[in-house]
Design a protein around this motif. Structure first.
Motif, mmCIF file in Angstrom:
data_model
loop_
_atom_site.group_PDB
_atom_site.id
_atom_site.type_symbol
_atom_site.label_atom_id
_atom_site.label_comp_id
_atom_site.label_asym_id
_atom_site.label_seq_id
_atom_site.Cartn_x
_atom_site.Cartn_y
_atom_site.Cartn_z
ATOM 1 N N ASP A 182 0.805 -1.210 0.000
ATOM 2 C CA ASP A 182 0.000 0.000 0.000
ATOM 3 C C ASP A 182 0.851 1.279 0.000
ATOM 4 O OD1 ASP A 182 -2.768 -0.075 -0.223
ATOM 5 O OD2 ASP A 182 -2.985 1.031 1.659
ATOM 6 N N ILE A 183 1.876 1.315 0.831
ATOM 7 C CA ILE A 183 2.731 2.505 0.900
ATOM 8 C C ILE A 183 3.505 2.677 -0.409
ATOM 9 C CG2 ILE A 183 4.703 3.553 2.072
ATOM 10 C CD1 ILE A 183 3.776 2.385 4.660
ATOM 11 N N ASP A 184 4.003 1.563 -0.950
ATOM 12 C CA ASP A 184 4.698 1.627 -2.240
ATOM 13 C C ASP A 184 3.778 2.199 -3.318
ATOM 14 O OD1 ASP A 184 7.051 0.674 -1.262
ATOM 15 O OD2 ASP A 184 6.746 -1.386 -1.924
ATOM 16 N N ARG A 185 2.544 1.757 -3.289
ATOM 17 C CA ARG A 185 1.575 2.242 -4.274
ATOM 18 C C ARG A 185 1.381 3.755 -4.142
ATOM 19 N NH1 ARG A 185 -1.458 -1.454 -6.850
ATOM 20 N NH2 ARG A 185 -1.074 -2.960 -5.205
ATOM 21 N N LYS A 186 1.337 4.204 -2.907
ATOM 22 C CA LYS A 186 1.164 5.639 -2.671
ATOM 23 C C LYS A 186 2.381 6.422 -3.151
ATOM 24 C CE LYS A 186 -0.616 9.011 0.430
ATOM 25 N NZ LYS A 186 -1.511 9.266 1.569
ATOM 26 N N ILE A 187 3.563 5.894 -2.875
ATOM 27 C CA ILE A 187 4.789 6.549 -3.331
ATOM 28 C C ILE A 187 4.779 6.683 -4.849
ATOM 29 C CG2 ILE A 187 7.289 6.227 -3.583
ATOM 30 C CD1 ILE A 187 7.288 5.008 -0.752
ATOM 31 N N VAL A 188 4.437 5.588 -5.528
ATOM 32 C CA VAL A 188 4.401 5.612 -6.996
ATOM 33 C C VAL A 188 3.376 6.628 -7.496
ATOM 34 C CG1 VAL A 188 3.819 4.268 -9.055
ATOM 35 C CG2 VAL A 188 5.251 3.260 -7.276
ATOM 36 N N SER B 67 14.862 8.353 4.956
ATOM 37 C CA SER B 67 15.668 7.170 4.634
ATOM 38 C C SER B 67 14.782 5.997 4.249
ATOM 39 C CB SER B 67 16.538 6.769 5.817
ATOM 40 O OG SER B 67 16.908 7.864 6.587
ATOM 41 N N ALA B 68 13.687 5.826 4.972
ATOM 42 C CA ALA B 68 12.793 4.703 4.674
ATOM 43 C C ALA B 68 12.185 4.857 3.280
ATOM 44 C CB ALA B 68 11.696 4.615 5.716
ATOM 45 N N VAL B 69 11.766 6.090 2.950
ATOM 46 C CA VAL B 69 11.211 6.335 1.616
ATOM 47 C C VAL B 69 12.272 6.081 0.553
ATOM 48 C CG1 VAL B 69 10.347 8.115 0.062
ATOM 49 C CG2 VAL B 69 9.498 8.000 2.389
ATOM 50 N N ARG C 221 14.367 3.049 -3.993
ATOM 51 C CA ARG C 221 15.473 2.285 -4.579
ATOM 52 C C ARG C 221 15.028 0.880 -4.958
ATOM 53 N NH1 ARG C 221 21.071 2.690 -4.158
ATOM 54 N NH2 ARG C 221 21.063 0.559 -3.452
ATOM 55 N N ARG C 222 14.269 0.258 -4.083
ATOM 56 C CA ARG C 222 13.806 -1.107 -4.364
ATOM 57 C C ARG C 222 12.818 -1.131 -5.517
ATOM 58 N NH1 ARG C 222 13.194 -3.048 1.676
ATOM 59 N NH2 ARG C 222 15.414 -3.206 2.091
ATOM 60 N N LEU C 223 11.945 -0.128 -5.555
ATOM 61 C CA LEU C 223 10.993 -0.052 -6.668
ATOM 62 C C LEU C 223 11.735 0.099 -7.982
ATOM 63 C CD1 LEU C 223 8.317 2.260 -4.995
ATOM 64 C CD2 LEU C 223 7.931 -0.080 -5.772
ATOM 65 N N GLU C 224 12.840 0.849 -7.956
ATOM 66 C CA GLU C 224 13.658 1.016 -9.162
ATOM 67 C C GLU C 224 14.345 -0.300 -9.522
ATOM 68 O OE1 GLU C 224 14.699 5.784 -8.510
ATOM 69 O OE2 GLU C 224 16.148 4.255 -7.947
ATOM 70 N N GLU C 225 14.916 -0.964 -8.517
ATOM 71 C CA GLU C 225 15.614 -2.230 -8.759
ATOM 72 C C GLU C 225 14.671 -3.296 -9.289
ATOM 73 O OE1 GLU C 225 17.395 -3.136 -5.025
ATOM 74 O OE2 GLU C 225 18.954 -1.590 -5.225
ATOM 75 N N ILE D 280 9.492 1.035 -10.966
ATOM 76 C CA ILE D 280 9.837 2.357 -11.495
ATOM 77 C C ILE D 280 10.879 2.161 -12.579
ATOM 78 C CG2 ILE D 280 10.968 4.547 -10.964
ATOM 79 C CD1 ILE D 280 9.728 4.463 -8.201
ATOM 80 N N ARG D 281 10.501 2.476 -13.808
ATOM 81 C CA ARG D 281 11.409 2.287 -14.948
ATOM 82 C C ARG D 281 12.337 3.477 -15.114
ATOM 83 N NH1 ARG D 281 7.927 -1.664 -18.095
ATOM 84 N NH2 ARG D 281 9.421 -2.087 -19.727
ATOM 85 N N GLY D 282 11.927 4.635 -14.658
ATOM 86 C CA GLY D 282 12.757 5.832 -14.828
ATOM 87 C C GLY D 282 11.948 7.084 -14.562
ATOM 88 N N TYR D 283 12.528 8.208 -14.949
ATOM 89 C CA TYR D 283 11.882 9.500 -14.747
ATOM 90 C C TYR D 283 11.971 10.271 -16.061
ATOM 91 C CZ TYR D 283 12.565 8.080 -9.937
ATOM 92 O OH TYR D 283 12.543 7.374 -8.765
ATOM 93 N N ALA D 284 10.928 11.034 -16.362
ATOM 94 C CA ALA D 284 10.921 11.765 -17.630
ATOM 95 C C ALA D 284 10.242 13.114 -17.469
ATOM 96 C CB ALA D 284 10.202 10.951 -18.702
#
Lengths: 146, 146
Positions: A3-9, A32-34, A39-43, A47-51
């Motif tokens: 749920d938190i990951d979804r909110k971050i995205v 730090s937690a965010v 980082r994990r979402l990117e790995e 998260i594929r990238g930023y544009a």
DNA sequence: ACTGAAATTCTTTTGCT
DNA sequence: AGCAAAAGAATTTCAGT
């Protein structure tokens, strides 16, 4: 996905440059937690990238169109995406179910450029084309709601 | 638009979080000069914002479709975009030339969700729909070449 | 996995050419 | 428009819980 990951995205969809400090405030976590979660979402490839989001009119490409393509010889293997990938005006290529095989989304400066582009597409991929001109774009790339 | 601005935008399309230091190295400008240019591009609306690029499968929306819509009663004024803007599954809405009036790009989790979405679209906007399912996406949101 | 703090880097402002 | 330097903020790393 959690749920938190979804909110971050979801927050990063609205503002891809939001700081970890602000993301932390919106999620109730420390910076730090965010950071670790992003980082994990990117790995993991979530998260594929930023544009940057650009105004296509302002950038000299005011004319958008959808081009559906169909192979002239259906017995041949269809490698249209590969053949067309070098054409920069093609912003997206979708393989679709239905009468036609792919839908291309293209952006050009003016009608004459579209004519030229269609000729290049037909000759590169040996396909017939059906073009739908975009007159205006009420909305586009809206962030998912979560 | 100018040549260096175009290059800055092209670089930010590939990496929306690229630092002004690195943008400077790639354009031969100082960080301050790049910063000033980016600020102007933002003010002028050439740069609309920044967004994360997500993997839609990973985020639970693996099914993409294009839905073409046509008003049932063509004599009525067509305010479909407004009526549909509250539906979060609709990622984009294009007004188009041709037999149909709008093309919607939608993302859902599974076929049953698409069925449900179509019902909501038809009842909200009083339109007929024609759906084209996306089977795979060879490429999407490619940065313009400059 | 999250926190808090230290080290580093980036952003942002300002003054100057 | 651009540069350089200083102040402020964010990123990134690391030890501790």
């Amino acid at each position: 996905m959690e749920d938190i990951d979804r909110k971050i995205v979801a927050l990063l969809m609205r503002d891809g440059r939001m700081s970890y400090t602000d993301l932390g405030k919106s999620t109730g976590l420390s910076t730090s937690a965010v950071h670790q979660r992003v980082r994990r979402l990117e790995e993991r490839g979530v998260i594929r990238g930023y544009a940057v989001v650009v105004d296509h009119e302002a950038v000299g490409l005011p004319l958008t169109a959808f081009i559906s393509i169909k192979p002239i010889d259906p017995s041949q293997p269809d490698d249209s995406p590969d053949r067309l990938s070098g054409i920069p005006e093609i912003e997206a290529c979708y393989s679709v179910a239905g009468d036609e095989s792919y839908i291309l989304k293209v952006r050009v400066g003016r009608p004459a450029d579209l004519e030229d582009l269609l000729a290049r597409i037909r000759s590169s991929a040996n396909v017939t084309t059906r073009t739908t001109i975009v007159l205006s774009t009420p909305y586009e790339n809206r962030p998912m709601t979560a």
